[in-house]
Scaffold this motif. Structure first.
Motif, PDB file in Angstrom:
ATOM      1  N   LYS A  39      55.493  24.407  42.682  1.00 33.32           N
ATOM      2  CA  LYS A  39      54.870  25.482  43.467  1.00 33.32           C
ATOM      3  C   LYS A  39      54.620  26.790  42.695  1.00 33.32           C
ATOM      4  N   VAL A  40      55.689  27.491  42.292  1.00 36.65           N
ATOM      5  CA  VAL A  40      55.503  28.750  41.565  1.00 36.65           C
ATOM      6  C   VAL A  40      55.468  28.464  40.067  1.00 36.65           C
ATOM      7  N   GLN A  41      54.398  28.865  39.411  1.00 41.39           N
ATOM      8  CA  GLN A  41      54.328  28.708  37.952  1.00 41.39           C
ATOM      9  C   GLN A  41      53.978  30.053  37.316  1.00 41.39           C
ATOM     10  N   LEU A  42      54.146  30.089  36.003  1.00 41.65           N
ATOM     11  CA  LEU A  42      53.861  31.308  35.249  1.00 41.65           C
ATOM     12  C   LEU A  42      52.348  31.452  35.075  1.00 41.65           C
ATOM     13  N   SER A  43      51.797  32.554  35.543  1.00 42.81           N
ATOM     14  CA  SER A  43      50.355  32.750  35.613  1.00 42.81           C
ATOM     15  C   SER A  43      49.954  34.030  34.883  1.00 42.81           C
ATOM     16  N   PRO A  44      48.667  34.150  34.563  1.00 42.17           N
ATOM     17  CA  PRO A  44      48.199  35.395  33.930  1.00 42.17           C
ATOM     18  C   PRO A  44      48.407  36.597  34.853  1.00 42.17           C
ATOM     19  N   THR A  45      48.287  37.785  34.305  1.00 41.24           N
ATOM     20  CA  THR A  45      48.390  39.010  35.092  1.00 41.24           C
ATOM     21  C   THR A  45      47.372  38.993  36.234  1.00 41.24           C
ATOM     22  N   LEU A  46      46.173  38.570  35.899  1.00 39.75           N
ATOM     23  CA  LEU A  46      45.057  38.607  36.856  1.00 39.75           C
ATOM     24  C   LEU A  46      44.362  37.250  36.900  1.00 39.75           C
ATOM     25  N   GLN A  47      44.284  36.689  38.100  1.00 39.46           N
ATOM     26  CA  GLN A  47      43.390  35.539  38.297  1.00 39.46           C
ATOM     27  C   GLN A  47      42.454  35.953  39.408  1.00 39.46           C
ATOM     28  N   ALA A  48      41.175  36.083  39.102  1.00 37.29           N
ATOM     29  CA  ALA A  48      40.262  36.604  40.116  1.00 37.29           C
ATOM     30  C   ALA A  48      38.938  35.877  40.041  1.00 37.29           C
ATOM     31  N   THR A  49      38.291  35.750  41.173  1.00 41.53           N
ATOM     32  CA  THR A  49      36.915  35.272  41.162  1.00 41.53           C
ATOM     33  C   THR A  49      36.032  36.459  40.787  1.00 41.53           C
ATOM     34  N   LYS A  50      34.794  36.166  40.486  1.00 44.03           N
ATOM     35  CA  LYS A  50      33.885  37.263  40.154  1.00 44.03           C
ATOM     36  C   LYS A  50      33.758  38.229  41.333  1.00 44.03           C
ATOM     37  N   SER A  51      33.743  37.700  42.556  1.00 40.91           N
ATOM     38  CA  SER A  51      33.626  38.574  43.732  1.00 40.91           C
ATOM     39  C   SER A  51      34.851  39.480  43.844  1.00 40.91           C
ATOM     40  N   ASN A  52      36.045  38.928  43.628  1.00 40.28           N
ATOM     41  CA  ASN A  52      37.255  39.757  43.583  1.00 40.28           C
ATOM     42  C   ASN A  52      37.102  40.858  42.562  1.00 40.28           C
ATOM     43  N   TYR A  53      36.664  40.421  41.383  1.00 39.76           N
ATOM     44  CA  TYR A  53      36.635  41.290  40.219  1.00 39.76           C
ATOM     45  C   TYR A  53      35.666  42.445  40.418  1.00 39.76           C
TER      46      TYR A  53
END
Lengths: 474, 474
Positions: free
Chosen positions: A126-140
């Motif tokens: 379930k919980v894994q180590l992820s980048p600071t930011l994971q975003a779609t272009k719309s998020n971004y």
């Protein structure tokens, strides 16, 4: 041309060498704790019952009612590469470029990376180590004015930072239609006060690489971003490290040489480019989008869409419910593998340098016909029993490698936002003198330096190759 | 990473410096004579009368009855780049990769290139200087067992040779749907006896570049291949040449520095890559293939297909008859421009190095959204009167440049097999201190060394930029 400032490469290298006693188990405990704090339910449901998703009555394509996120569609593939000249399959169509961003900062003089303990519905663990930011272009770009992703201000230019790496890289070519992500690392000044919550931790590159030795702990997006980090094309730091190695560290010397821009490689770069150009001209890949309902050899059972012989993968529906401080629930389609796969690099010492055996591999969703792949990549084929459409070259060398020749072996998850508990065995195996230097036409020996040069440009290395290169440590 | 062996770069450089007195006028006489020996008739005829071509009754698409060669189809383009968010247009669909090959050989110690006096129906001047080999993939692989192209054996591995350059490069993105050619240079040994007929001549790179100073003499395919030739990334040859320059040769010193892999560039390479990644993420390009007959704002007059306001280009039919020893005739559709265009690089000395002002430009048929283009490129816009959809940045600086600032100005033809007497003004103009270093977001200053690094990888520089870089001489 330099791939990064020498200074930056030296900083990356120092960070890769920096580990503290106990750091790995501390980080693993933190991830375990974050996992316990969150209650996540992920339940398979029939595709027809997905809330907010729509099955087109004519085409059968599965789309979100907002028109956003992604769609499941069909493709017809025709190619003269490999032994299957024509097939049809479901595929994920997600035309937006995703943003995978890692924030970097020097702490006590060593480059650290801000990593996130992030839950994704498809993840094993379930919980894994992820980048600071994971975003779609719309998020971004904040087009839809949704929740603003944390730390966005360091990646969109609102706050000052220095871009250390910025690449467009592909995702799984057999599952996504020409999907790409922007992989970016931004360094903030050492005095910048970056507020962090308990979901985030600063860690060195060495610590991230250590965590990768554990199964399903470091997520695919993290592996993708850190794979692009180059070391020592002319780094004096690296040369100093090399000369300080004792003779017992022979393996490391040959590996370090592989990162250097030297003259001792087996194949020069123009020769490798010509090899790839020739192959891209030789093979054709025609991909036509077709209605999902008309995809041959695949069945929609009402519950799910699966291959008639239960091969490859199926498209399933899931209902997700995540309880942290509040409860968030949503439905979505996901890709569920039929079985696990194997991706492995064979490494051989040639001229005192470790060379990686790279395969030029065609996958249906590739942006440009062929990408550079690991020596062995059978994503969901039945490699254990050999019941594949075709035999997989070099499989025996990987599966029968003696323990002392195995540099790396861990199970790693595919992206948990789209893939349901998909894990693949990742391996790096060294071969000895008995293994021939001469290889079949679709394969080529390259140094890590040469692989990193390709990585600077878009869509050369596939995600499987990048995932493995991320695991190379010292 | 090296872009070619230093030895090869030095050989290329020496060849670029080698000119013999009278060589240019001899070669021009030869081309004139070849032109006179051939009688070519190219006559415009209605599209409906094209023999062996078929207009699809439903879609209106124009295809050859064999299914080979190329087709004229329609596309609908949607993009947020530039000021026109949506348009439709006819486009050439030619999915096969073409082969553009030049044979090289050292004569009297200097690298020479085997060039061909070749007629193509659309050429102004009819006969232009062409690569040794221009072949379709079917020609090259001899799938259709047609006439075997001359010198094929040096390019397909039948005869030994050394590959000096091997790149996949794009054609006109506004006219072709993702068309690419393999640009390849193969060197044969100095003792290899290569039989040549009067249609072929060995010449140095300097001589080819001299011929490019004349209007419509060197064809587009030749310009494309020689643009990829790198000089002196670490070449001692070039450094020797540099140090021998007298102070009167200041311009050349700054130009030579631009070819070197130095530290004095304005923008480092990772920074340039990040600039391009950012722009590729920012802009979207959606291209949908539509029936040619449904393309809005374009009219099929029965004779031809043209824009309702006679803009851009039209699709015309031509009947070709070429009499050499025998008579060959055929019909085909061609693209006829509405007016000529302009493609120009602005060059400025920064830190003692000539930097080229590169534009990231979106064109409908681009393989990857944006390609690196000249500072000014208005292919068929009405640049003289300014009656464009939008004003063209830096147009004034190019058109009003004083004569002593113009490095290069010549009319050059687009590919004569598809384009009917299309010529564009090619210019390189140097600007002075008054021109700002700071430029708009879609523009970036690069050295020739940096441009050549991009050229090693596929689909970075568009054909207009490559055509101009081919013209840079010493």
């Amino acid at each position: 041309m330099s791939r990064a400032d020498d200074w930056v490469e030296a900083e990356f290298f120092r960070s890769a060498l920096t580990r503290e006693a106990g750091a790995t188990s501390d980080l693993l405990s933190w991830l375990r704790r974050k996992n316990e704090e969150i209650a996540a339910q992920v339940e398979e449901i029939p595709l027809t019952e997905l809330r907010k998703w729509r099955i087109d009555p004519h085409r059968g394509d599965i789309t979100h009612e907002s028109g956003r996120f992604f769609a499941i569609e069909g493709i017809r593939v025709e190619t003269d590469w490999g032994k299957v000249p024509r097939w049809e399959q479901p595929i994920i169509n997600q035309p937006e470029i995703g943003y995978l961003g890692i924030l970097a900062k020097r702490l006590h003089g060593v480059m650290h990376f801000l990593m996130q303990a992030k839950i994704e519905p498809g993840n094993l663990n379930k919980v894994q180590l992820s980048p600071t930011l994971q975003a779609t272009k719309s998020n971004y770009t904040q087009v839809h004015k949704g929740t603003r992703p944390r730390y966005l201000e360091y990646f969109n230019g609102e706050k000052p930072g220095r871009v250390l790496l910025d690449q467009l890289q592909s995702e799984q070519g057999a599952r996504f239609l020409r999907k790409r992500n922007r992989n970016i690392i931004v360094e903030v000044s050492a005095d910048e006060d970056v507020p962090i919550s308990d979901d985030f931790r600063w860690m060195t590159l060495g610590q991230i690489k250590d965590l990768m030795r554990h199964d399903n702990v470091v997520n695919m997006d993290t592996r993708s971003v850190i794979s692009g980090i180059p070391f020592g094309s002319h780094s004096t730091e690296l040369l100093k490290y090399l000369s300080a190695l004792s003779s017992g560290d022979q393996v490391n010397t040959h590996l370090m040489n592989s990162f250097l821009n030297g003259e001792l490689h087996l194949n020069d770069f123009p020769g490798i480019l010509s090899w790839l150009t020739e192959l891209k001209c030789r093979y054709e890949l025609q991909v036509k989008r077709i209605p999902l309902r008309s995809v041959s050899n695949w069945v929609n059972t009402g519950e799910r869409i699966q291959h008639e012989h239960h091969r490859y993968f199926s498209v399933v529906g899931v209902r997700v419910s995540i309880r942290n401080r509040e409860v968030v629930t949503w439905d979505q389609p996901m890709i569920k593998p039929a079985q696990e796969g194997l991706m492995a690099f064979i490494v051989k010492r040639i001229n005192g340098i470790h060379h990686f055996l790279v395969q030029a591999k065609l996958e249906s969703g590739n942006f440009d016909i062929l990408e550079l792949a690991p020596t062995v990549q059978c994503l969901t084929g039945n490699y254990r029993t050999g019941q594949n459409e075709y035999s997989v070259p070099f499989l025996g060398e990987v599966l029968q490698a003696p323990a002392e020749r195995i540099w790396y072996s861990a199970m790693q998850s595919e992206e948990g936002g789209r893939f349901f508990e998909e894990q693949n065995r990742n391996m790096i195996v060294e071969v000895g003198n008995e293994f021939p230097v001469r290889v079949p036409a679709n394969y080529c020996w390259m140094t890590l330096n040469q692989l990193h040069t390709f990585m600077m440009f878009n869509n050369y290395l596939n995600i499987a190759a990048r995932s493995l290169i991320a695991a190379v440590s010292f």
